[in-house]
Design a protein around this motif. Structure first.
Motif, PDB file in Angstrom:
ATOM      1  N   GLN A   7       0.834  -1.194   0.000  1.00 20.96           N
ATOM      2  CA  GLN A   7       0.000   0.000   0.000  1.00 20.96           C
ATOM      3  C   GLN A   7       0.869   1.244   0.000  1.00 20.96           C
ATOM      4  O   GLN A   7       1.920   1.279   0.655  1.00 20.96           O
ATOM      5  N   MET A   8       0.404   2.254  -0.737  1.00 20.07           N
ATOM      6  CA  MET A   8       1.022   3.574  -0.726  1.00 20.07           C
ATOM      7  C   MET A   8      -0.085   4.605  -0.640  1.00 20.07           C
ATOM      8  O   MET A   8      -1.160   4.434  -1.225  1.00 20.07           O
ATOM      9  N   ILE A   9       0.201   5.663   0.094  1.00 19.27           N
ATOM     10  CA  ILE A   9      -0.734   6.776   0.192  1.00 19.27           C
ATOM     11  C   ILE A   9      -0.012   8.045  -0.240  1.00 19.27           C
ATOM     12  O   ILE A   9       1.158   8.238   0.090  1.00 19.27           O
ATOM     13  N   MET A  10      -0.698   8.860  -1.023  1.00 18.80           N
ATOM     14  CA  MET A  10      -0.125  10.091  -1.552  1.00 18.80           C
ATOM     15  C   MET A  10      -0.970  11.265  -1.079  1.00 18.80           C
ATOM     16  O   MET A  10      -2.192  11.220  -1.159  1.00 18.80           O
ATOM     17  N   HIS A  11      -0.291  12.286  -0.576  1.00 15.39           N
ATOM     18  CA  HIS A  11      -0.924  13.546  -0.223  1.00 15.39           C
ATOM     19  C   HIS A  11      -0.322  14.600  -1.140  1.00 15.39           C
ATOM     20  O   HIS A  11       0.902  14.745  -1.184  1.00 15.39           O
ATOM     21  N   CYS A  12      -1.178  15.306  -1.856  1.00 13.23           N
ATOM     22  CA  CYS A  12      -0.683  16.286  -2.816  1.00 13.23           C
ATOM     23  C   CYS A  12      -1.408  17.607  -2.612  1.00 13.23           C
ATOM     24  O   CYS A  12      -2.630  17.629  -2.395  1.00 13.23           O
ATOM     25  N   TYR A  13      -0.658  18.697  -2.689  1.00 12.80           N
ATOM     26  CA  TYR A  13      -1.222  20.036  -2.577  1.00 12.80           C
ATOM     27  C   TYR A  13      -0.932  20.760  -3.882  1.00 12.80           C
ATOM     28  O   TYR A  13       0.157  20.644  -4.434  1.00 12.80           O
ATOM     29  N   TYR A  14      -1.941  21.523  -4.340  1.00 10.77           N
ATOM     30  CA  TYR A  14      -1.862  22.170  -5.648  1.00 10.77           C
ATOM     31  C   TYR A  14      -1.885  23.681  -5.505  1.00 10.77           C
ATOM     32  O   TYR A  14      -2.355  24.229  -4.507  1.00 10.77           O
ATOM     33  N   SER A  15      -1.410  24.350  -6.555  1.00 12.23           N
ATOM     34  CA  SER A  15      -1.521  25.802  -6.638  1.00 12.23           C
ATOM     35  C   SER A  15      -2.160  26.160  -7.975  1.00 12.23           C
ATOM     36  O   SER A  15      -2.071  25.397  -8.934  1.00 12.23           O
ATOM     37  N   GLY A  16      -2.812  27.291  -8.008  1.00 11.04           N
ATOM     38  CA  GLY A  16      -3.452  27.760  -9.236  1.00 11.04           C
ATOM     39  C   GLY A  16      -4.684  26.950  -9.590  1.00 11.04           C
ATOM     40  O   GLY A  16      -5.109  26.055  -8.860  1.00 11.04           O
ATOM     41  N   ASP A  17      -5.258  27.282 -10.734  1.00 11.70           N
ATOM     42  CA  ASP A  17      -6.482  26.607 -11.190  1.00 11.70           C
ATOM     43  C   ASP A  17      -6.209  25.385 -12.062  1.00 11.70           C
ATOM     44  O   ASP A  17      -7.129  24.702 -12.483  1.00 11.70           O
ATOM     45  N   LYS A  18      -4.944  25.133 -12.379  1.00 11.75           N
ATOM     46  CA  LYS A  18      -4.610  24.006 -13.269  1.00 11.75           C
ATOM     47  C   LYS A  18      -4.059  22.808 -12.509  1.00 11.75           C
ATOM     48  O   LYS A  18      -3.415  21.944 -13.082  1.00 11.75           O
ATOM     49  N   GLU A  76      -5.828  13.225  -2.108  1.00 10.11           N
ATOM     50  CA  GLU A  76      -5.230  12.072  -1.462  1.00 10.11           C
ATOM     51  C   GLU A  76      -5.493  10.868  -2.345  1.00 10.11           C
ATOM     52  O   GLU A  76      -6.562  10.741  -2.937  1.00 10.11           O
ATOM     53  N   ALA A  77      -4.516  10.002  -2.442  1.00 10.75           N
ATOM     54  CA  ALA A  77      -4.661   8.782  -3.231  1.00 10.75           C
ATOM     55  C   ALA A  77      -4.133   7.610  -2.422  1.00 10.75           C
ATOM     56  O   ALA A  77      -3.126   7.739  -1.722  1.00 10.75           O
ATOM     57  N   LEU A  78      -4.821   6.505  -2.520  1.00 14.61           N
ATOM     58  CA  LEU A  78      -4.397   5.277  -1.861  1.00 14.61           C
ATOM     59  C   LEU A  78      -4.383   4.167  -2.898  1.00 14.61           C
ATOM     60  O   LEU A  78      -5.371   3.963  -3.611  1.00 14.61           O
ATOM     61  N   ILE A  79      -3.259   3.485  -3.009  1.00 13.50           N
ATOM     62  CA  ILE A  79      -3.169   2.338  -3.906  1.00 13.50           C
ATOM     63  C   ILE A  79      -2.881   1.104  -3.061  1.00 13.50           C
ATOM     64  O   ILE A  79      -2.042   1.143  -2.160  1.00 13.50           O
ATOM     65  N   THR A  80      -3.627   0.053  -3.336  1.00 16.04           N
ATOM     66  CA  THR A  80      -3.444  -1.223  -2.650  1.00 16.04           C
ATOM     67  C   THR A  80      -3.257  -2.294  -3.711  1.00 16.04           C
ATOM     68  O   THR A  80      -4.105  -2.443  -4.603  1.00 16.04           O
ATOM     69  N   ILE A  81      -2.155  -3.001  -3.625  1.00 17.79           N
ATOM     70  CA  ILE A  81      -1.847  -4.064  -4.580  1.00 17.79           C
ATOM     71  C   ILE A  81      -1.626  -5.353  -3.795  1.00 17.79           C
ATOM     72  O   ILE A  81      -0.856  -5.374  -2.829  1.00 17.79           O
ATOM     73  N   ILE A  82      -2.313  -6.397  -4.222  1.00 14.07           N
ATOM     74  CA  ILE A  82      -2.133  -7.714  -3.629  1.00 14.07           C
ATOM     75  C   ILE A  82      -1.521  -8.612  -4.692  1.00 14.07           C
ATOM     76  O   ILE A  82      -1.968  -8.622  -5.844  1.00 14.07           O
ATOM     77  N   THR A  83      -0.479  -9.337  -4.288  1.00 14.24           N
ATOM     78  CA  THR A  83       0.236 -10.202  -5.229  1.00 14.24           C
ATOM     79  C   THR A  83       0.244 -11.639  -4.711  1.00 14.24           C
ATOM     80  O   THR A  83      -0.040 -11.888  -3.534  1.00 14.24           O
ATOM     81  N   ASP A  84       0.630 -12.527  -5.595  1.00 11.61           N
ATOM     82  CA  ASP A  84       0.889 -13.899  -5.145  1.00 11.61           C
ATOM     83  C   ASP A  84       2.312 -13.947  -4.579  1.00 11.61           C
ATOM     84  O   ASP A  84       2.988 -12.911  -4.472  1.00 11.61           O
ATOM     85  N   GLU A  85       2.783 -15.118  -4.238  1.00  7.43           N
ATOM     86  CA  GLU A  85       4.107 -15.247  -3.621  1.00  7.43           C
ATOM     87  C   GLU A  85       5.250 -14.845  -4.546  1.00  7.43           C
ATOM     88  O   GLU A  85       6.359 -14.559  -4.103  1.00  7.43           O
ATOM     89  N   HIS A  93      -6.235  -1.843  -6.444  1.00  6.56           N
ATOM     90  CA  HIS A  93      -7.288  -0.885  -6.110  1.00  6.56           C
ATOM     91  C   HIS A  93      -6.634   0.479  -5.928  1.00  6.56           C
ATOM     92  O   HIS A  93      -5.640   0.592  -5.201  1.00  6.56           O
ATOM     93  N   ALA A  94      -7.180   1.488  -6.568  1.00  3.07           N
ATOM     94  CA  ALA A  94      -6.675   2.856  -6.433  1.00  3.07           C
ATOM     95  C   ALA A  94      -7.856   3.777  -6.162  1.00  3.07           C
ATOM     96  O   ALA A  94      -8.882   3.691  -6.836  1.00  3.07           O
ATOM     97  N   GLU A  95      -7.699   4.630  -5.156  1.00  3.48           N
ATOM     98  CA  GLU A  95      -8.752   5.566  -4.766  1.00  3.48           C
ATOM     99  C   GLU A  95      -8.169   6.977  -4.771  1.00  3.48           C
ATOM    100  O   GLU A  95      -7.145   7.220  -4.133  1.00  3.48           O
ATOM    101  N   PHE A  96      -8.827   7.878  -5.467  1.00  2.88           N
ATOM    102  CA  PHE A  96      -8.409   9.275  -5.529  1.00  2.88           C
ATOM    103  C   PHE A  96      -9.527  10.152  -4.996  1.00  2.88           C
ATOM    104  O   PHE A  96     -10.674  10.029  -5.435  1.00  2.88           O
TER     105      PHE A  96
END
Length: 141
Positions: A7-18, A76-85, A93-96
């Motif tokens: 799992q990884m979680i990303m926190h991002c802050y933006y500037s401007g309208d783009k 904020e984004a959370l990615i969860t990856i499940i693998t085999d051995e 799964h990715a959530e934004f």
């Protein structure tokens, strides 16, 4: 031997309208504890691989949000990856979630942005993963 969960979680802050990235912070789960992700020559290759998927999807999330007039303060984004051995992906799964400062995220816009996030090059170049889910949502500031 059983599989692995990443799992990884990303926190991002933006500037401007783009939705220009102003500050980005990524953590990954290590032994049930969130730790800052530090990418360097000692980073495990699979961590770099997961980060590349998250980063690519995030770019498509923010660029398409901008295209639809959805200006964000942060996300904020959370990615969860499940693998085999053998670390072959079985689930992705990715959530934004974007914190809006301007724009209206109607159902059709969100559906289109969600579909486009799944078209980022890192994602479309993965093998077919039966359990793949991407979600996009927005909340007001």
């Amino acid at each position: 031997m059983s599989g692995f969960t990443f799992q990884m979680i990303m926190h991002c802050y933006y500037s401007g309208d783009k939705n220009t990235v102003d500050k980005l912070h990524v953590e990954h789960l290590v032994d049930d504890e969130w730790q800052e992700l530090k990418l360097d020559i000692y980073s495990p290759g699979f961590d770099v691989f997961i980060y590349s998927i998250l980063s690519c999807q995030h770019m498509f999330f923010r660029n398409n949000s901008t295209e639809y007039g959805l200006s964000m303060d942060s996300a904020e984004a959370l990615i969860t990856i499940i693998t085999d051995e053998h670390r072959s992906m079985e689930s992705l799964h990715a959530e934004f979630t974007g914190k809006l400062k301007k724009g209206t995220p109607d159902k059709e816009k969100v559906k289109s942005i969600t579909a486009r996030v799944g078209l980022c090059p890192a994602t479309i170049n993965l093998k077919e993963i039966e359990d793949k889910k991407i979600s996009v949502s927005y909340v007001d500031m």
